[in-house]
Design a protein around this motif. Structure first.
Motif, PDB file in Angstrom:
ATOM      1  N   TYR A 231      18.269 -38.895  12.533  1.00 39.44           N
ATOM      2  CA  TYR A 231      17.723 -39.000  11.178  1.00 39.44           C
ATOM      3  C   TYR A 231      16.346 -39.641  11.210  1.00 39.44           C
ATOM      4  O   TYR A 231      15.381 -39.136  10.636  1.00 39.44           O
TER       5      TYR A 231
ATOM      6  N   VAL B 170      16.871 -45.332   3.518  1.00 38.63           N
ATOM      7  CA  VAL B 170      15.477 -44.989   3.230  1.00 38.63           C
ATOM      8  C   VAL B 170      15.050 -45.589   1.883  1.00 38.63           C
ATOM      9  O   VAL B 170      13.949 -46.134   1.751  1.00 38.63           O
TER      10      VAL B 170
ATOM     11  N   LYS C 183      18.586 -31.052   1.963  1.00 37.81           N
ATOM     12  CA  LYS C 183      17.515 -31.949   2.392  1.00 37.81           C
ATOM     13  C   LYS C 183      16.400 -32.028   1.360  1.00 37.81           C
ATOM     14  O   LYS C 183      15.979 -31.018   0.809  1.00 37.81           O
TER      15      LYS C 183
ATOM     16  N   LEU D  99      12.714 -37.935  10.342  1.00 41.31           N
ATOM     17  CA  LEU D  99      11.930 -38.483   9.241  1.00 41.31           C
ATOM     18  C   LEU D  99      10.523 -38.862   9.711  1.00 41.31           C
ATOM     19  O   LEU D  99       9.526 -38.525   9.080  1.00 41.31           O
TER      20      LEU D  99
ATOM     21  N   LEU E 272       7.558 -46.077   5.936  1.00 41.62           N
ATOM     22  CA  LEU E 272       8.870 -45.680   6.470  1.00 41.62           C
ATOM     23  C   LEU E 272       8.830 -45.573   7.996  1.00 41.62           C
ATOM     24  O   LEU E 272       9.741 -46.019   8.689  1.00 41.62           O
TER      25      LEU E 272
ATOM     26  N   GLU F   2       8.444 -35.808  10.373  1.00 43.04           N
ATOM     27  CA  GLU F   2       8.010 -35.184   9.117  1.00 43.04           C
ATOM     28  C   GLU F   2       6.854 -35.956   8.489  1.00 43.04           C
ATOM     29  O   GLU F   2       5.843 -35.379   8.087  1.00 43.04           O
ATOM     30  N   GLU F   3       7.017 -37.275   8.428  1.00 40.13           N
ATOM     31  CA  GLU F   3       5.984 -38.094   7.783  1.00 40.13           C
ATOM     32  C   GLU F   3       4.642 -37.964   8.500  1.00 40.13           C
ATOM     33  O   GLU F   3       3.604 -37.745   7.877  1.00 40.13           O
TER      34      GLU F   3
ATOM     35  N   LEU G 221      11.262 -39.340  -2.008  1.00 37.85           N
ATOM     36  CA  LEU G 221      11.129 -40.617  -2.722  1.00 37.85           C
ATOM     37  C   LEU G 221      10.096 -40.505  -3.838  1.00 37.85           C
ATOM     38  O   LEU G 221      10.286 -41.017  -4.940  1.00 37.85           O
ATOM     39  N   HIS G 222       9.006 -39.804  -3.523  1.00 33.03           N
ATOM     40  CA  HIS G 222       7.947 -39.623  -4.535  1.00 33.03           C
ATOM     41  C   HIS G 222       8.499 -38.978  -5.798  1.00 33.03           C
ATOM     42  O   HIS G 222       8.121 -39.351  -6.909  1.00 33.03           O
TER      43      HIS G 222
ATOM     44  N   ALA H  25      12.083 -48.491   1.512  1.00 27.75           N
ATOM     45  CA  ALA H  25      10.939 -48.248   0.635  1.00 27.75           C
ATOM     46  C   ALA H  25      10.908 -49.202  -0.556  1.00 27.75           C
ATOM     47  O   ALA H  25       9.956 -49.214  -1.321  1.00 27.75           O
TER      48      ALA H  25
ATOM     49  N   LEU I  96      10.340 -41.560  -7.741  1.00 25.99           N
ATOM     50  CA  LEU I  96       9.410 -42.546  -8.315  1.00 25.99           C
ATOM     51  C   LEU I  96       8.731 -41.972  -9.560  1.00 25.99           C
ATOM     52  O   LEU I  96       8.687 -42.602 -10.625  1.00 25.99           O
ATOM     53  N   LEU I  97       8.250 -40.754  -9.370  1.00 24.86           N
ATOM     54  CA  LEU I  97       7.563 -40.090 -10.488  1.00 24.86           C
ATOM     55  C   LEU I  97       8.521 -39.869 -11.660  1.00 24.86           C
ATOM     56  O   LEU I  97       8.202 -40.163 -12.827  1.00 24.86           O
TER      57      LEU I  97
ATOM     58  N   TYR J 233      19.416 -35.774   3.735  1.00 20.24           N
ATOM     59  CA  TYR J 233      18.142 -36.244   4.292  1.00 20.24           C
ATOM     60  C   TYR J 233      17.136 -36.420   3.173  1.00 20.24           C
ATOM     61  O   TYR J 233      17.061 -35.599   2.254  1.00 20.24           O
ATOM     62  N   ILE J 234      16.389 -37.504   3.272  1.00 25.31           N
ATOM     63  CA  ILE J 234      15.281 -37.679   2.330  1.00 25.31           C
ATOM     64  C   ILE J 234      14.112 -38.323   3.064  1.00 25.31           C
ATOM     65  O   ILE J 234      14.302 -39.227   3.889  1.00 25.31           O
ATOM     66  N   SER J 235      12.921 -37.835   2.760  1.00 29.18           N
ATOM     67  CA  SER J 235      11.728 -38.429   3.349  1.00 29.18           C
ATOM     68  C   SER J 235      10.878 -38.993   2.213  1.00 29.18           C
ATOM     69  O   SER J 235      11.290 -38.978   1.055  1.00 29.18           O
ATOM     70  N   SER J 236       9.697 -39.454   2.530  1.00 31.67           N
ATOM     71  CA  SER J 236       8.854 -40.052   1.494  1.00 31.67           C
ATOM     72  C   SER J 236       8.527 -39.033   0.401  1.00 31.67           C
ATOM     73  O   SER J 236       8.330 -39.403  -0.759  1.00 31.67           O
ATOM     74  N   ALA J 237       8.517 -37.748   0.771  1.00 34.12           N
ATOM     75  CA  ALA J 237       8.253 -36.711  -0.239  1.00 34.12           C
ATOM     76  C   ALA J 237       9.341 -36.731  -1.316  1.00 34.12           C
ATOM     77  O   ALA J 237       9.052 -36.625  -2.521  1.00 34.12           O
TER      78      ALA J 237
ATOM     79  N   ASP K  90      12.817 -32.809   1.604  1.00 40.95           N
ATOM     80  CA  ASP K  90      11.687 -33.103   2.484  1.00 40.95           C
ATOM     81  C   ASP K  90      10.405 -32.555   1.865  1.00 40.95           C
ATOM     82  O   ASP K  90      10.384 -32.164   0.700  1.00 40.95           O
ATOM     83  N   ALA K  91       9.345 -32.511   2.646  1.00 46.34           N
ATOM     84  CA  ALA K  91       8.043 -32.112   2.124  1.00 46.34           C
ATOM     85  C   ALA K  91       8.087 -30.712   1.514  1.00 46.34           C
ATOM     86  O   ALA K  91       7.383 -30.434   0.530  1.00 46.34           O
ATOM     87  N   SER K  92       8.958 -29.834   2.087  1.00 43.86           N
ATOM     88  CA  SER K  92       8.943 -28.460   1.602  1.00 43.86           C
ATOM     89  C   SER K  92       9.858 -28.245   0.389  1.00 43.86           C
ATOM     90  O   SER K  92       9.638 -27.328  -0.385  1.00 43.86           O
TER      91      SER K  92
END
Lengths: 112, 567
Positions: free
Chosen positions: B465, A87, A19, B469, B539, B472-473, A58-59, A91, A62-63, A52-56, A21-23
């Motif tokens: 999912y 996702v 995953k 998500l 998202l 988390e966001e 994605l960042h 985005a 992007l970076l 799993y991927i969240s905006s964290a 994620d943020a962590s």
């Protein structure tokens, strides 16, 4: 999250498992930025085992994409699961990131 | 002091004018009576004047106003005494010595110590030859008797008095009618304010289909209905009919309903509720009012109904298209006897069954030939409505009653309450609560808990999912940007899953933040122009179908809704 590396000639393949994620994203970010800093110009990120991927996450991409462009290198992502691809699509990342269906296609893309 | 004839004529004319003016302006009957008596005595140089009004219903004369004496009511039979004879014969009487005349009744003199000498008494005849009353002047001043001039003066005055009295009566009748209408309006308002009128009353209770109506008669009949949950599983319901009409009935109904709610709200079986209600109504029931009532308690888990009755029409139960009145359990109307006993009956409703409660305004509605609507027509109507919703049944019966009684006035309130049992609530909604500290490591716990919840209830993986998500966001956002201090805070998360829908509620005590107002990232921009940030909320918006934000006192409350999506 787990990251494995495979080198094929001048191409480095990173496999991201689990995953993003943020962590966990910071680990990947450190890894990729480190590679770019070390002048790795051809990079494939293989995501077939990314669940799993969240905006964290994605960042991170992007970076990484921005830095890679600045460094005149190229990064290709491949083998995204549908849930992860979704996702990216939402985005708007699919339009500016290089996405391919398989590792082979990704490597081909790098030599274009 | 005496007057010569021409002086007298001029004076009399002036007096007439003055009196007619006074009579024309006075519209309140009591004041008018006083003015008439005062002016008549004055104009005729009489020591005293008395005005008797005719009471048609009792064929008597009555007088309330007597001069220089305290006000009291005198009643005189027609044909008795001077006034009675004038009223009966409709002919004036003028006598110089009362005690020399056999027709004179000296009783009033005896009572009051007054000494009557001369009397002039004239009938007041109104429109359509109707007897209005008589006017009587006593004891002419300065001379022994009332003469011809006095007769014609009082005759003239009588015409004005008659007109003024008739007019005042019309006005009073009108005012009384207005007052009556006002009172009826008030009674309606009291009555209608007491019964629940919002349907469906329990939108989240799938076990019930309740509808009720109360169509008040012009003269309120004191009907009532009510229903409410005593606890999570027991619905108490009742209809009743308070005795009397108008404001008293509506007030009695209001008191009964208030007592009922207070008593039934504590729980207990219907017979105990009615017994307690009866005791309370009997106490201080000086006006001897009573109320018939039917009361039931439904266990919404099983459909079991306990009921008891106090002199009310027994409801019908409609089951599989078969109509039956509930078995009788006796019981007398509430407020009649403190020692009344109430029994309890039982039945079990199957899903789809209906109970039909009503008041006698339904069965005793009459058509223009005085035929009753009766149980027979109610039963036929209910049979014909088999399988319809409670609302349709209620409206159908009301329509049937109104069609039946077209052209006849509605004499009593019409009340119907239909209670449909839809079966016990299916346990198909699942809820998960998670409390989260403002620590990023908590996200893993949230994730684990959601995974378990999803596994247990078989949520589709694409939905899981999106839920993960979104959580988390939002939680990351709150932890990163929500707090101005470094203290520990609680974030509460609730998931409610009812296939195929899920609702996510997230509450935090951080600074006010409405994600719906957050700027949207421009996802079409090329890489170099893309900003890092703002993606999370974007998202969330895309992953969910519906977002609601509100600030609840010092908390942000975000409610997100979505359902399973086709993949």
């Amino acid at each position: 999250m787990e990251i494995t590396e495979e080198r094929r000639a001048d191409v480095l393949i990173l496999r991201v498992i689990g995953k993003l994620d943020a962590s966990t994203s910071k680990d990947l970010e450190g890894k990729i930025l480190g590679l770019i800093g070390a002048h790795q110009e051809k990079l494939v990120v293989e995501l077939s085992q990314l669940d799993y991927i969240s905006s964290a996450g994605l960042h991170v991409f992007l970076l990484a994409a921005k830095r890679m462009e600045e460094a005149k290198g190229k990064m290709v992502l491949c083998s995204l699961k549908d849930s992860v691809k979704q996702v990216f699509d939402i985005a708007g990342f699919s339009s500016f990131l290089n996405l391919e269906g398989s590792t082979e296609e990704a490597i081909k893309n790098l030599s274009r | 002091m005496a007057f010569n004839d021409s002086q007298r004529q001029a004076r009399n004319l002036n007096a007439l004018l003055r009196v007619s003016k006074a009579l024309a302006t006075e519209i309140r009957l009591d004041d008018l009576l006083r003015v008439i008596v005062e002016e008549a005595a004055e104009v005729l140089d009489a020591d005293r004047a008395t005005l008797f009004l005719y009471d048609e219903s009792r064929n008597e004369l009555w007088s309330k106003t007597t001069q220089r004496l305290e006000i009291k009511e005198i009643r005189v039979q027609l044909g008795v005494g001077i006034a009675g004879i004038v009223a009966k014969t409709r002919t004036p009487i003028n006598i110089s010595d009362a005690y020399a005349d056999g027709r004179f009744n000296p009783n009033f003199d005896k009572e009051t110590g007054y000494r009557t000498r001369s009397i002039l008494c004239m009938p007041l005849i109104g429109n359509g030859d109707r007897l209005i009353g008589v006017i009587e002047v006593l004891n002419k001043k300065y001379q022994e008797v009332f003469d011809k001039a006095d007769e014609s003066l009082l005759g003239g005055l009588s015409a004005h008095i008659t007109v003024a009295l008739e007019r005042a009566r019309l006005i009073q009748a009108y005012v009384e009618k207005e007052r009556m209408e006002e009172a009826l309006k008030l009674a309606h308002e009291i009555q209608m304010s007491m019964v629940p009128k919002i349907f469906p009353p329990f939108p989240d209770r799938s076990e019930l289909d309740i509808f009720a109506t109360l169509v008040p008669a012009k003269e309120v009949g004191g009907d009532l209905y009510d229903f409410f949950f005593i606890d999570d599983n027991h619905l108490c319901f009742a209809v009743g009919d308070a005795s009397g009409k108008g404001v008293p009935a509506s007030l009695f109904m209001a008191v009964t309903k208030t007592l009922f709610k207070a008593i039934a709200g504590n729980g207990g079986s219907p017979d105990a509720i009615l017994a307690r209600l009866n005791t309370d109504i009997c106490r201080d029931n000086e006006s001897c009012m009573f109320v018939t009532a039917f009361c039931g308690v439904l266990d919404v888990r099983t459909g079991r109904v306990e009921y008891s009755n106090a002199g009310h029409n027994l409801p019908y139960v409609v089951s599989d298209g078969i109509l039956a009145a509930l078995p009788t359990v006796g019981g007398m109307a509430l407020g009649v006897s403190e020692s009344a006993r109430f029994r309890v009956g039982q039945l079990r409703l199957k899903p789809g069954d209906q109970l039909v409660l009503y008041t006698d305004g339904v069965t005793e509605a009459m058509d223009k030939n005085d035929q009753l609507f009766a149980e027979g027509r109610l039963e036929i109507t209910l049979q014909a409505m088999n399988g319809r919703s409670s609302k349709e049944v209620v409206e159908g019966v009301v329509k049937a009653v109104q069609r039946f009684s077209t052209g006849a006035p509605q004499s009593d309130d019409i009340t119907l309450l239909v209670l449909g049992y839809m079966g016990s609530r299916k346990n198909d909604q699942h809820t998960l609560f998670v409390q989260v500290r403002n620590d990023p490591s908590e996200l893993q716990r949230v994730n684990r808990t959601v995974t378990e919840f999803a596994k247990k209830h078989g949520l589709a993986s694409e939905l899981v999912y999106r839920v993960k998500l979104v959580l988390e966001e939002i939680i990351t956002n709150i932890i990163s940007y929500g707090y101005e201090d470094i203290s520990e805070h609680e974030i509460s998360v609730r998931l409610s899953w009812k296939d195929p829908r899920i609702e996510i509620e997230i509450k935090d005590d951080g600074r006010p933040f409405n994600p719906l107002e957050a700027p949207q990232p421009d996802i079409g921009k090329p890489l170099v122009e893309r900003q890092i940030g703002g993606l999370g909320i974007h998202l969330v918006r895309k992953m969910m179908d519906d977002l609601e934000y509100r600030r609840e006192s010092d908390r942000n409350c975000l409610v997100l809704k979505t359902k399973v999506r086709e993949t």
